[in-house]
Design a protein around this motif. Structure first.
Motif: not given
Length: 368
Positions: A334-338, A340-345, A189-193, A148-155
Motif C-alpha cells: 500500500s502506498e499509504r505506508w511507503t 516515494e523515496r522508499i518505493r523508488s528503492a 499519525k504519520l503512517d509509519v510501519p 522529519a525522517v519518516a519518508d526516508v525510513n522503511a519502518s
C-alpha cells in the motif's frame, strides 16, 4: 491511567475486563505459528549517548565517553552490510543524546546539524544510497522530529518496555510511559510501519505486562501501524545483576502477547537473548533482525545467532523459515505506508532493488 499520558496528550484506553482476560491466558491457549521470519540487517549505532540512565542498559556511555559516528563510518558500515546481503540498516541511538552531552552537540554542529534527528535523516539517506532500507529506533520523538525522517525510513520502532513506573527507570531522568506511548501514536499519525515491544523482568507486574500489551493494541486499532511486538527478557550484564525472567514467565508473556494482539501483528522473541525453541509453540512468528556483519550493540554480551541457527529453531518448530524486509509485506503493498523515496528503492533496477525483490519473492535461501 498511565504516568505521563495527560502530559503528552495520549488517548489510550485499556478496559479492566480485557486486562483480566489477558491475565488468564496460558501457553496452551494459543497456537504455534505456521512460519518463522527474520530480517538480515546491519546495526548502525549513531552514538552511545543517552539522556536516560536505566539500570539494566549497557548501551549508553557516560558524558565525555560517547562519540558520534561519522558519515564516513556510516557509509562504510552500510556498504559492508549490503555486500553481505543485508537489506536493513538498523539505526539506533540513545534518547535525545545532544540534550545531555555537550560533546555530541558540538560534533553535530561541526557536521552542520542542530540535532541528532536531522543527522538521522542524513544517515538514512546514506543507507539508501548504499542499497539498504533504513529502520530507525531513535527513542522518543515528537511528531515534528519523526515527520522529519519518516519518508526516508522503511519502518521505525521504539520499545514501550512497560506502562508502569519501575525502579529500573528511576532517577532524575526517568523514562515516562506517556512519552513512549506518544511516540507510538506519532508513528500511527504519520503512517509509519512500526515495531514496539515490552521488556520482561525489570520490576513490572503481570498486570503491568497485560496493560502494556493492551495499550499497544489500542493504538494499533486506531492507526493500524504496528507490524510486530517484541517480547524481550532483561538480561544480566555489567550493570544489571538481578537476573532474567524464568522460562515459565517468558512462555506466559509470549502467549499473552499472541492472544492480546491481532493476528496481523507479529510476535517476536530476540533469539540472542532467549532460546527461541522454548517459546515457538507460544505464538512466536518472527526472530527479528539478525546481522551477519555487526554486533548487537544494545546487548553486546549476547552475540547474534548464526543464520543457520535460525534454521535450527525453525526445524525444531517444524515450520519453514522465511527472510523478510524490515517492513512487513502487507505494508509494502500500500502506498499509504511507503513513501516515494522508499518505493523508488524497492522498484530500482540496481542490485539492491533486485535483492529486495528476491526477498519479497522468497527467492533467497534463509541462511545463504
Amino acid at each position: 491511567m498511565f504516568p505521563g499520558v495527560e502530559e503528552y496528550g495520549v488517548d489510550v484506553h485499556v478496559a479492566d475486563r480485557d486486562v483480566e482476560r489477558a491475565l488468564a491466558v496460558r501457553p496452551d491457549d494459543v497456537e504455534a505459528a505456521d512460519e518463522l521470519s527474520f530480517a538480515r540487517n546491519v546495526f548502525v549505532p549513531l552514538t552511545t549517548a543517552c539522556r536516560y540512565t536505566c539500570t539494566y542498559c549497557t548501551y549508553y556511555d557516560p558524558p565525555g565517553q560517547a562519540s558520534l559516528m561519522t558519515p564516513e563510518g556510516i557509509r562504510e558500515t552500510c556498504r559492508r552490510g549490503a555486500d553481505a546481503g543485508c537489506t536493513e540498516a538498523l539505526f539506533t541511538f540513545g534518547d535525545d543524546p545532544d540534550d545531555r552531552y555537550t560533546e555530541i552537540h558540538a560534533e553535530l554542529a561541526e557536521l552542520g546539524h542542530d540535532s541528532i534527528h536531522t543527522y538521522l535523516r542524513e544517515a538514512c539517506e546514506i543507507a539508501l544510497d548504499e542499497g539498504l532500507l533504513p529502520h530507525s529506533n531513535p527513542g522518543d520523538q515528537t511528531h515534528a522530529e519523526m515527520a522529519a525522517v519518516a519518508d526516508v525510513n522503511a519502518s521505525m520502532g521504539v520499545m514501550l518496555e512497560t506502562t508502569a513506573e519501575v525502579r529500573a527507570h528511576g532517577g532524575p531522568r526517568s523514562k515516562v510511559p506517556g512519552q513512549r506511548l506518544n511516540t507510538i501514536a506519532n508513528a500511527g499519525k504519520l503512517d509509519v510501519p512500526f515495531t514496539t515491544g515490552i521488556l520482561v523482568g525489570i520490576g513490572e507486574t503481570w498486570r503491568d505486562r497485560a496493560e502494556s500489551l493492551l495499550a499497544i493494541r489500542d493504538l494499533h486499532e486506531r492507526y493500524g501501524h504496528v507490524q510486530e511486538v517484541i517480547v524481550q527478557p532483561v538480561s544480566d550484564n555489567e550493570r544489571w545483576h538481578e537476573g532474567s525472567p524464568s522460562l515459565a514467565t517468558m512462555r506466559r508473556a509470549v502467549a499473552m502477547a499472541r492472544d492480546v494482539l491481532p493476528d496481523s501483528v507479529s510476535v517476536q522473541v530476540p533469539p540472542n537473548l532467549f532460546d527461541a525453541r522454548e517459546v515457538v509453540d507460544c505464538g512466536v512468528d518472527d526472530l527479528g533482525g539478525v546481522s551477519p556483519v555487526t554486533d548487537d550493540h544494545v546487548n553486546p554480551d549476547y552475540a547474534w545467532p548464526a543464520l543457520r541457527e535460525l534454521e535450527a529453531v525453525a526445524e525444531h518448530a517444524g515450520v519453514p523459515l522465511a527472510e523478510r524486509l524490515p517492513t512487513y509485506e502487507r505494508f509494502l503493498e500500500s502506498e499509504r505506508w511507503t513513501s516515494e523515496r522508499i518505493r523508488s528503492a524497492l522498484e530500482a533496477t540496481d542490485e539492491a532493488g533486485e535483492r529486495y525483490r528476491a526477498v519479497r519473492a522468497g527467492a533467497t535461501g534463509a541462511a545463504d
